[in-house]
Design a protein around this motif. Structure first.
Motif, short mmCIF file in Angstrom:
data_model
loop_
_atom_site.label_atom_id
_atom_site.label_comp_id
_atom_site.label_asym_id
_atom_site.label_seq_id
_atom_site.Cartn_x
_atom_site.Cartn_y
_atom_site.Cartn_z
N SER A 1 11.87 -9.94 -10.30
CA SER A 1 12.09 -11.19 -9.43
C SER A 1 13.68 -10.96 -9.93
CB SER A 1 11.12 -12.06 -9.90
OG SER A 1 11.05 -12.37 -10.99
N HIS A 2 13.97 -10.48 -10.78
CA HIS A 2 15.94 -10.92 -11.60
C HIS A 2 16.22 -10.11 -10.26
CE1 HIS A 2 14.28 -13.49 -15.02
NE2 HIS A 2 13.45 -12.86 -14.80
N GLY A 3 15.61 -9.00 -9.83
CA GLY A 3 16.98 -7.50 -9.62
C GLY A 3 17.26 -6.84 -9.96
N SER A 4 16.70 -6.87 -11.51
CA SER A 4 17.72 -5.55 -12.43
C SER A 4 16.46 -4.40 -12.04
CB SER A 4 17.57 -6.17 -14.11
OG SER A 4 16.07 -7.00 -14.50
N GLN A 5 15.22 -4.70 -12.32
CA GLN A 5 14.73 -3.55 -11.93
C GLN A 5 13.66 -3.04 -10.56
OE1 GLN A 5 13.21 -1.28 -14.41
NE2 GLN A 5 14.93 -2.69 -15.76
N ILE A 6 13.82 -1.57 -10.60
CA ILE A 6 13.31 -1.14 -8.62
C ILE A 6 11.96 -1.22 -9.20
CG2 ILE A 6 13.73 0.57 -6.89
CD1 ILE A 6 16.76 0.87 -7.65
N VAL A 7 11.43 -0.99 -8.51
CA VAL A 7 9.54 -1.59 -9.06
C VAL A 7 9.09 0.48 -7.98
CG1 VAL A 7 7.43 -2.58 -9.75
CG2 VAL A 7 9.47 -3.94 -9.76
N ARG A 8 8.84 -0.86 -7.01
CA ARG A 8 8.67 0.83 -6.69
C ARG A 8 9.52 1.15 -4.66
NH1 ARG A 8 2.18 -0.19 -6.33
NH2 ARG A 8 1.71 -1.11 -8.34
N THR B 1 1.69 -1.29 0.28
CA THR B 1 0.72 -0.04 -0.37
C THR B 1 0.81 1.11 -0.10
OG1 THR B 1 -0.25 0.33 2.54
CG2 THR B 1 -1.58 -1.03 1.06
N GLY B 2 0.70 2.70 -0.82
CA GLY B 2 0.99 3.84 -0.54
C GLY B 2 2.72 3.42 -1.20
N GLY B 3 3.19 4.39 -1.42
CA GLY B 3 4.24 4.55 -1.60
C GLY B 3 4.36 4.96 -3.20
N PHE B 4 5.41 5.07 -3.81
CA PHE B 4 5.85 5.97 -5.13
C PHE B 4 6.45 4.35 -6.55
CE2 PHE B 4 7.26 8.54 -1.97
CZ PHE B 4 6.54 9.31 -1.79
N LEU B 5 6.16 4.60 -7.67
CA LEU B 5 5.94 3.22 -8.75
C LEU B 5 7.15 3.88 -9.39
CD1 LEU B 5 5.12 1.05 -10.55
CD2 LEU B 5 3.58 3.42 -12.01
N ILE B 6 8.79 3.81 -9.46
CA ILE B 6 9.94 3.60 -9.37
C ILE B 6 10.17 3.40 -11.30
CG2 ILE B 6 11.97 4.14 -9.30
CD1 ILE B 6 10.97 5.31 -6.95
N GLU B 7 9.66 1.87 -11.54
CA GLU B 7 10.34 1.07 -12.84
C GLU B 7 11.25 1.56 -13.10
OE1 GLU B 7 8.58 -0.68 -13.86
OE2 GLU B 7 7.03 -1.23 -12.61
N ALA B 8 12.92 2.02 -13.21
CA ALA B 8 13.68 2.25 -13.41
C ALA B 8 15.07 1.02 -13.03
CB ALA B 8 14.49 3.27 -12.06
N ALA B 9 15.85 0.52 -13.32
CA ALA B 9 16.87 0.27 -13.54
C ALA B 9 17.22 0.28 -12.15
CB ALA B 9 17.89 0.74 -14.77
N TYR B 10 17.85 -1.15 -11.70
CA TYR B 10 18.58 -1.24 -10.08
C TYR B 10 20.04 -0.47 -10.51
CZ TYR B 10 21.10 -2.92 -6.63
OH TYR B 10 21.80 -3.18 -5.06
N THR B 11 20.44 -0.41 -10.08
CA THR B 11 21.83 0.00 -9.64
C THR B 11 22.12 0.04 -7.63
OG1 THR B 11 21.92 2.82 -9.71
CG2 THR B 11 21.84 1.58 -11.33
#
Length: 385
Positions: free
Chosen positions: A105-112, A77-87
């Motif tokens: 699940s692959h750890g390659s994206q920051i989703v939220r 619940t809440g939070g921010f939608l990021i959808e950025a490549a993980y670093t």
């Protein structure tokens, strides 16, 4: 107070177990996997571990979920939608906010980020801190790896289903791994000694079940110590490469020799029969494994050879049963002998005793065995006399 972790440990030892797999590069999914695969995703050398280490160094806390399935998102619940490549840098910056961080699940994206997780509060938990209680409940609710970084204790805890593992400092893991390497080297040396003694007995057809049991005892101990080291390698990740190389060198040809002894003397042929005996040995506690008579009984029950088919043998008779060898192990130690030729010799000759009595020109009459290989095989066998 942390709950007791359901860790599968090799019999006779008190450490983690696992399978040696190179450290993940952050591109492999951990969905449907167990705690070992979860540990690989946060092992040293992985992008996720780099980000977690940054958080630790800054003495911050964090809650990270590795998985963005619908089941996971239903708990958010809440939070921010990021959808950025993980670093690692982005993970560190997002950890400055309250709430959990959801990765693919692959750890390659920051989703939220800055997400409030709401697992079922009725799920039992032995954790005390809010972050760790949430992590434990989420891990039990969904098929995802959950990582909690403790701000006060500066430790990383990994949760997967009902299992939890608190990561140990790398220097401590390396110290334990090196101690285990020294033990592995000693036991491999003892195994080589009994195998050397077995060589001469094989050629003279004087091998008893007692001799085979001594070999299996030491082989199983080597396997357990290697499994101990494999568990450390899972957590060490890239920092365990030298340990992995040393362990591989010490156990060179170990699996082949272990399997060949079972096939040579116990009459087992297919992989299922071999696996059955190996699993039996792995299931025994240390006292059972070291008890020669008890181990001989267990082995005789799984054996397929005619010599051990009599169930009414008393202990002394059982241990003294003569076991002729098929000769697979000694053939496999002939330098550069192709496995196809070794298999052909085993099939056509049938026993080590018959093979040892053959002259090179006689062995060369076996289809597919040229005179040079025949000479090499005979010379190798006679070197044990």
């Amino acid at each position: 107070m942390e709950r007791a972790v359901a860790r599968r440990a090799p019999r006779g030892f008190e450490s983690a177990t696992g399978v040696p797999v190179p450290a993940s590069d952050g591109g492999s999914s951990v969905e449907g996997a167990g705690i070992e695969e979860a540990l690989r995703s946060v092992a040293p050398g992985t992008p996720l571990r780099q980000g977690l280490d940054r958080i630790l160094l800054a003495r911050m806390g964090a809650l990270v979920v590795l998985g963005d399935s619908p089941e996971v998102l239903e708990l958010c619940t809440g939070g921010f939608l990021i959808e950025a490549a993980y670093t690692p840098q982005r993970l560190f910056e997002l950890a400055k906010m309250d709430g959990a961080i959801i990765l693919s699940s692959h750890g390659s994206q920051i989703v939220r980020a800055n997400v409030h997780l709401v697992p079922d509060p009725r799920l039992p938990t032995s954790e005390t801190g809010t972050r760790h209680r949430t992590a434990e409940r989420v891990a039990e609710s969904v098929d995802a790896t959950v990582v909690a970084v403790s701000e006060e204790l500066s430790v990383i805890s990994v949760y997967r289903r009902r299992e939890k593992r608190t990561l140990q400092p790398i220097p401590q893991l390396l110290s334990r791994a090196n101690q285990a390497l020294s033990t592995l080297e000693r036991y491999r040396g003892r195994l080589d000694q009994v195998l050397e003694q077995l060589n001469g007995l094989e050629l003279r057809e004087q091998v008893s079940l007692r001799d085979v049991v001594f070999v299996l005892q030491r082989a199983e101990m080597v396997r357990r110590i290697r499994e101990e080291i494999d568990g450390y390698l899972v957590e060490l990740g890239a920092d365990g490469r030298l340990v992995a190389l040393q362990a591989a060198e010490i156990t060179l040809d170990f699996d082949r020799d272990y399997t060949d002894v079972l096939r040579d003397f116990l009459g087992v042929c297919d992989e299922g029969e071999v696996r059955d005996i190996k699993e039996l040995l792995a299931s025994l506690d240390l006292d059972e494994l070291m008890n020669v008579v008890q181990l001989a009984r267990h082995v005789a029950e799984r054996a397929r050879c005619v010599s051990l088919a009599h169930e009414d043998l008393y202990d002394g008779e059982l241990l003294g049963v003569n076991l002729p060898s098929k000769g697979s192990r000694l053939l496999h130690h002939v330098p550069r002998l192709p496995r196809s030729i070794a298999a052909r010799i085993e099939e056509r000759v049938g026993s080590l005793h018959a093979l040892a009595s053959m002259e090179p020109d006689e062995l060369a009459t076996v289809a597919g065995v040229d005179p040079d290989w025949a000479k090499a095989v005979v010379a190798h066998l006679r070197s044990y006399e």
